[in-house]
Design a protein around this motif. Structure first.
Motif, PDB file in Angstrom:
ATOM      1  N   GLU A   1      33.865  39.330  29.434  1.00  0.00           N
ATOM      2  CA  GLU A   1      34.409  40.498  30.129  1.00  0.00           C
ATOM      3  C   GLU A   1      33.307  41.294  30.798  1.00  0.00           C
ATOM      4  O   GLU A   1      33.506  41.848  31.890  1.00  0.00           O
ATOM      5  N   ILE A   2      32.135  41.353  30.174  1.00  0.00           N
ATOM      6  CA  ILE A   2      30.994  42.058  30.777  1.00  0.00           C
ATOM      7  C   ILE A   2      30.392  41.213  31.894  1.00  0.00           C
ATOM      8  O   ILE A   2      30.043  41.723  32.952  1.00  0.00           O
TER       9      ILE A   2
ATOM     10  N   ARG B   1      32.475  41.603  35.158  1.00  0.00           N
ATOM     11  CA  ARG B   1      32.712  42.889  35.782  1.00  0.00           C
ATOM     12  C   ARG B   1      32.213  42.852  37.225  1.00  0.00           C
ATOM     13  O   ARG B   1      31.221  42.190  37.531  1.00  0.00           O
ATOM     14  N   HIS B   2      32.878  43.592  38.093  1.00  0.00           N
ATOM     15  CA  HIS B   2      32.465  43.589  39.499  1.00  0.00           C
ATOM     16  C   HIS B   2      31.016  44.018  39.645  1.00  0.00           C
ATOM     17  O   HIS B   2      30.258  43.429  40.436  1.00  0.00           O
ATOM     18  N   GLU B   3      30.611  45.058  38.901  1.00  0.00           N
ATOM     19  CA  GLU B   3      29.239  45.544  39.049  1.00  0.00           C
ATOM     20  C   GLU B   3      28.224  44.528  38.531  1.00  0.00           C
ATOM     21  O   GLU B   3      27.107  44.417  39.064  1.00  0.00           O
ATOM     22  N   THR B   4      28.610  43.741  37.489  1.00  0.00           N
ATOM     23  CA  THR B   4      27.701  42.705  36.991  1.00  0.00           C
ATOM     24  C   THR B   4      27.543  41.595  38.021  1.00  0.00           C
ATOM     25  O   THR B   4      26.423  41.133  38.296  1.00  0.00           O
TER      26      THR B   4
ATOM     27  N   ARG C   1      34.304  36.342  41.621  1.00  0.00           N
ATOM     28  CA  ARG C   1      35.370  37.354  41.704  1.00  0.00           C
ATOM     29  C   ARG C   1      36.743  36.696  41.622  1.00  0.00           C
ATOM     30  O   ARG C   1      37.674  37.262  41.042  1.00  0.00           O
TER      31      ARG C   1
ATOM     32  N   ARG D   1      37.336  36.031  38.001  1.00  0.00           N
ATOM     33  CA  ARG D   1      37.729  37.260  37.302  1.00  0.00           C
ATOM     34  C   ARG D   1      39.204  37.577  37.562  1.00  0.00           C
ATOM     35  O   ARG D   1      39.968  37.873  36.640  1.00  0.00           O
TER      36      ARG D   1
END
Length: 311
Positions: A69-70, A73-76, A101, A104
């Protein structure tokens, strides 16, 4: 989600050619993420495994928890693309971003109980095939080119129109990937695929000449050292423009022409799809380029052979 046996096997036995130091710690999670999303992804499973491995190794190297999940993440993902893909061309890094993406988005939809994730992009457009007359004239033009340009043009046409290869596959094929069968047919073994790719009879002579080269020599532009040379096709086509009002050579258009020629010959759709590395349903996009049968031919096909009906 149930995957076909071939895809499942690819995921299970996947190991990077040059494993990062973090590979053993992230391997199971990488395979799990790709297995969970591959059935809803339009992307090649080996490429998804490669991109996910790079992301996972980068996250672990940065001290992030081993938590998908981390990782997703979009920012990751954005930080990974900006700082962990500096060895890639900008377009390739953006491609990694799109793949991750999409993964995700797929996993988020599946977790909420949706059976089919929403489309993440417009359907792929189909390149218009060349007409039979254009293909004949393009071969004639290629055969009149001087020196190595002649060999390159004919190899490009033989691999893309004679075998239906994609641009990446054309770039990868070496002399050692060509094999003669007892029947005289030439089979092309494309790296990283199990497809049965048989050259069309009218292009066998071109590939037969390529088998005389050293095994590691590329079939198209054999003088290059790298498989993924920058602007491999665009630089060549810019220097060699067909005369007489003919369109430029394009791998995508040549491959489309190969598909349409096979469909026009009424070859079994399953055979065509398997050779092209596509689904049977994807062939429907090419159907409007296939000429309709005349009535006598349609009647003969629908009727079948009288001796077969008698049995």
């Amino acid at each position: 989600m149930t995957l076909d046996p071939e895809t499942s096997a690819k995921i299970t036995r996947y190991r990077p050619r040059v494993p990062p130091p973090e590979w053993e710690q992230v391997a199971d999670t990488v395979r799990m993420l790709v297995a969970a999303s591959a059935g809803c992804s339009p992307y090649n499973v080996e490429r998804l495994l490669h991109a996910t491995t790079r992301l996972a190794a980068w996250c672990r190297h940065r001290g992030l928890p081993d938590d998908p999940e981390i990782w997703l993440r979009h920012e990751t993902i954005d930080a990974f693309v900006l700082t962990g893909c500096t060895d890639l061309a900008p377009s390739s890094a953006q491609t990694y971003r799109s793949w991750l993406r999409h993964m995700r988005a797929t996993l988020a939809w599946l977790e909420r109980g949706e059976q089919t994730p929403p489309p993440m992009k417009a359907p792929k457009s189909v390149s218009r095939p060349y007409s039979p007359a254009q293909l004949d004239r393009l071969r004639g033009w290629a055969e009149r080119l001087p020196g190595q340009a002649r060999g390159d043009a004919l190899a490009l046409m033989a691999l893309a129109f004679g075998c239906g290869l994609t641009s990446g596959e054309v770039a990868a094929v070496r002399a050692m990937h060509l094999r003669h069968l007892d029947s005289g047919a030439i089979v092309v073994t494309v790296p990283d695929t199990q497809r049965l790719i048989v050259c069309r009879a009218t292009w066998e002579d071109v590939l037969a000449r390529a088998t005389d080269r050293p095994g590691d020599a590329f079939v198209f532009r054999p003088g290059r050292a790298a498989r993924h040379a920058k602007n491999l096709f665009s630089s060549w086509t810019a220097r060699h423009r067909p005369t007489g009002g003919l369109p430029a050579l394009s791998v995508r258009r040549l491959r489309s022409s190969w598909i349409v020629e096979l469909l026009s010959a009424r070859i079994d759709l399953g055979v065509v799809a398997a050779a092209a590395g596509m689904s049977v349903s994807s062939l429907a996009r090419y159907q409007h380029f296939v000429p309709a049968l005349d009535q006598p031919t349609a009647v003969a096909l629908l009727r079948g052979r009288p001796d077969e009906q008698a049995r």
